[in-house]
Motif scaffolding. Structure first.
Motif: not given
Lengths: 389, 371
Positions: A153, A156, A159-160, A162-163, A192, A199, A302-303, A347-348
């Motif tokens: 990643i 980050l 990534y966050e 996206s979450c 993950s 998160t 990432c999603s 998101a990747n």
């Protein structure tokens, strides 16, 4: 003159802006990410090349004829939206030039972007040429002695975001407090799933969310603080862990609670059909059947997609799932037909967004989908009675 | 438990009449099958040759005797549970290799009443045979249709079908919904997908020294036939070869032989002109692989069992055992030339020429029906 870290920071930020911008249609963003990855992820460029995708040609009419609703016409890639800074040059993405051979990929629909088999995350380290040190590394559980997939990643924050944004599209975070029961996953510091739930927990402003201790049985009193704050419980767990809880006498959850199973049924016990699993979880936790939800994600993504009670997964706008013909994965299957699940996870952007999973899925006309377990490679061999009528 | 010699004679009469094109039934079925693009002329021809060779009164009698002996050993002292008055529903797949024909004959030999759901993808060939069997055995051959709904309320006692593990649940659910299966119905689902060939060092040496084509009898042709017959899709088709050498060591003779086969007998299902997705992936990942028409040969075990892929695995008898254990119910048969293995094996030369009493998924269907 920007420092290297400032350049990188602005570069990451520009991609975040672009990926989550609701005003940029998915297709345009997908093509943008595709071109970026072809330029910066050599193994993906090579795969596209061996497939015969003309990577050298860009449509002259990019920026002029695109219609995001019309999958047959060119995209109007706007290099000022999101992808405007390339850390390798500091001067924005420069589409490669060269003679046109075939229609450029930008003339296709986003579904025409090649998906690379997910095994590549296991066999190679996917790292874009501008990345030196990733901010995090996810590794798959590597069950049954199989090798683990590695997903670096780079950003980050992306990534966050996206979450959190994805979660927020399906649930009101203010209503819920998260509790997570994840035996097995705590052994994997690069999980993950743990990262995603962590998160959500860290961003819960009420402070009520947390991981549940695995060395103690679960009691109804574990949720008293949530009840007192008039919040709803969202209990996360892998399927096998939740079933173990049910079998050992799970506490009844209060009204309004939701149980989210995150897959992982096959890891420790006999696989049971999803419907039966959800039925047993509903009974075990004394909640309605439609309060058993699921999340679809993996170390390579990432999603996440969410099934919030309907039995069908839906995606946030930067994630698109397609169902692919297992024999010809470049081809989409029509709604109702079972095939391999294809992922386009924007998101990747700093690894590989376009992935052919080994999961079996089926999609409805509205784009929602179900995960039906692992696809058996040997499905098309041997006698196979089909439900034709 | 099983029927008399008269029953066997009548079955053979019907099969002979079918093969003799009585009432033009076989010819019509063959023409429709080929014109509809369901199977190739050479595969249909091969299947009919095998029926003529294997469905004989002698072979059926031997099968009945063997199953009867085995049944008697298994059930000595137990009350005979005859199936004379039972209904058997056969759900036939659309594949040519002869599970369908074997199921029909086994049902009739067991004395039960046959009901058949024919595949819409292969409706013609069995239809002609069933008409002739019904003439011979009107009390046993009851109904057949391509529509599953036609079996509503049948409440069959036994269900035979072949399908992937993933298909078991939806198929059984549908049968319960329709009440096509009785409450106490027993199901025999065959899930085998592919077969394995094990070659010894001596076999490899023989392969290396062969040239392809008609002048090359023996092992090379047997292997090519085992891989390519029925477009490589039958559960008896070889999808994995284990040998004490690398693929590249025998590629010089094997690949041209496979290419010759495809040239001579083009595959129906390989109509896509573009480069294979999976070949592109293997090339990208720098894996060793060879393409022979629509078939990919590779040492990459990730693709084991995948349609149009043959995995060549360098290994020994232990490797065969490990693959067999890992693939579990997906493996139909293990073929060898003359090498003993601590597993049940068949001759490679018989891969696409099975006897009438071969055991799909290792189960003798006649004994299962009679039990």
């Amino acid at each position: 003159m920007l420092s290297e870290s400032e350049t990188m920071s602005r570069f990451f930020e520009s991609w975040r802006r672009s990926i989550f911008d609701p005003d940029i249609p998915f297709r345009r963003k997908a093509l943008d990410v595709f071109r970026h990855q072809v330029s910066h992820v050599p193994i993906y460029a090579r795969f596209c090349d061996t497939l015969g995708i003309d990577l050298s040609a860009e449509s002259d009419d990019d920026n002029t004829t695109g219609s995001d609703d019309d999958n047959t016409t060119g995209s109007d890639i706007d290099n000022t939206t999101g992808s405007d800074i390339d850390p390798t040059t500091g001067s924005g993405i420069n589409p490669p030039s060269g003679p046109k051979k075939n229609p450029a990929i930008s003339q296709y629909s986003d579904a025409a972007i090649p998906l690379m088999p997910i095994q590549v995350f296991r066999d190679l380290l996917i790292r874009p040429d501008y990345l030196t040190i990733p901010e995090a590394v996810f590794r798959s559980s590597g069950t049954s002695g199989s090798r683990q997939s590695t997903h670096e990643i780079a950003d980050l924050t992306l990534y966050e975001e996206s979450c959190l944004r994805g979660f927020g599209r399906f649930y009101d975070p203010e209503q819920f407090a998260v509790r997570a029961w994840l035996p097995g996953y705590s052994d994997n510091p690069n999980s993950s799933l743990v990262a995603m739930i962590d998160t959500l927990i860290r961003h819960d402003r009420s402070g009520l969310s947390r991981f549940l201790p695995l060395d103690q049985p679960m009691h109804e009193s574990d949720f008293d603080d949530i009840r007192e704050q008039n919040k709803r419980i969202m209990l996360f767990g892998a399927a096998f862990g939740l079933m173990d809880l049910v079998d050992s006498g799970a506490p009844a959850l209060p009204s309004g609670s939701v149980v989210v199973e995150t897959g992982g049924m096959k890891t420790r016990r006999r696989e049971i059909p999803k419907q039966e699993l959800h039925h047993r979880l509903a009974e075990g936790f004394a909640i309605p059947r439609d309060a058993v939800h699921s999340e679809y994600g993996m170390a390579e993504m990432c999603s996440q997609a969410w099934n919030n009670g309907s039995g069908w997964f839906a995606c946030p706008p930067w994630l698109k799932i397609t169902i692919r013909d297992p024999q010809y994965p470049m081809e989409l299957l029509s709604p109702g037909k079972e095939g391999l699940i294809g992922v386009a996870d924007l998101a990747n952007v700093h690894s590989l967004s376009f992935i052919l999973t080994q999961d079996r899925g089926v999609m409805r006309q509205d784009g929602t989908f179900q995960v039906l377990g692992r696809w058996d490679h040997a499905e098309l061999r041997g006698c196979n009675f089909l439900m034709e009528s | 438990m099983m029927q008399s010699d008269g029953q066997i004679t009548r079955i053979c009469k019907a099969v002979d009449a079918w093969l003799g094109n009585e009432s033009g039934l076989l010819e019509q079925a063959r023409e429709r099958t080929i014109s509809d693009g369901l199977f190739t002329l050479h595969d249909v021809g091969h299947m009919l040759e095998q029926v003529a060779r294997t469905v004989t009164c002698e072979a059926i009698t031997a099968w009945v005797e063997k199953s009867r002996d085995s049944y008697a050993v298994q059930n000595s002292g137990r009350k005979d549970s005859a199936v004379y008055d039972k209904n058997v529903l056969c759900l036939h797949a659309g594949n040519l290799p002869m599970i369908g024909l074997q199921d029909i004959i086994a049902t009739l030999l067991s004395g039960a009443r046959y009901h058949g759901k024919l595949s819409a993808r292969d409706p013609w060939l069995l239809d002609g045979l069933l008409r002739l069997l019904q003439k011979q055995l009107p009390e046993n051959v009851i109904t057949w249709s391509t529509n599953l709904d036609d079996f509503e309320e049948l409440r069959a006692d036994r269900i035979l079908f072949a399908g992937s593990e993933a298909s078991v649940e939806p198929v059984t659910s549908r049968l319960w919904e329709l009440r096509a299966a009785g409450k106490a119905a027993r199901f025999l689902n065959r899930t085998a997908r592919f077969s394995i060939a094990w070659l010894s060092g001596k076999d490899v040496e023989e392969l290396r020294n062969k040239t392809s084509g008609a002048e090359s009898p023996g092992l090379l042709n047997d292997l090519v036939e085992a891989v390519m017959r029925y477009e490589g899709r039958g559960c008896r088709s070889v999808a994995v070869v284990v040998a004490p050498c690398e693929l590249s060591d025998v590629a010089g003779t094997l690949i041209p032989a496979l290419q010759d086969y495809v040239k001579k007998y083009p595959f129906l299902h390989s109509i896509k002109p573009e480069k294979s997705y999976w070949a592109s992936y293997l090339e990208t990942m720098d894996r060793d692989f060879f393409e022979s028409g629509p078939i990919i040969l590779t040492g990459d075990t990730d693709l084991m069992g995948k349609e149009d892929v043959v995995c060549w695995i360098s290994g020994d008898a232990m490797t065969v055992q490990q693959i067999f254990e890992k693939a579990g119910p997906k493996v139909q048969s293990i073929y060898t030339v003359e090498n003993p293995l601590p597993l049940y094996t068949e001759a490679l030369s018989r891969a696409q020429k099975p006897p009438i009493d071969w055991k799909p998924d290792g189960v003798d269907v006649l004994r299962w029906l009679s039990g």
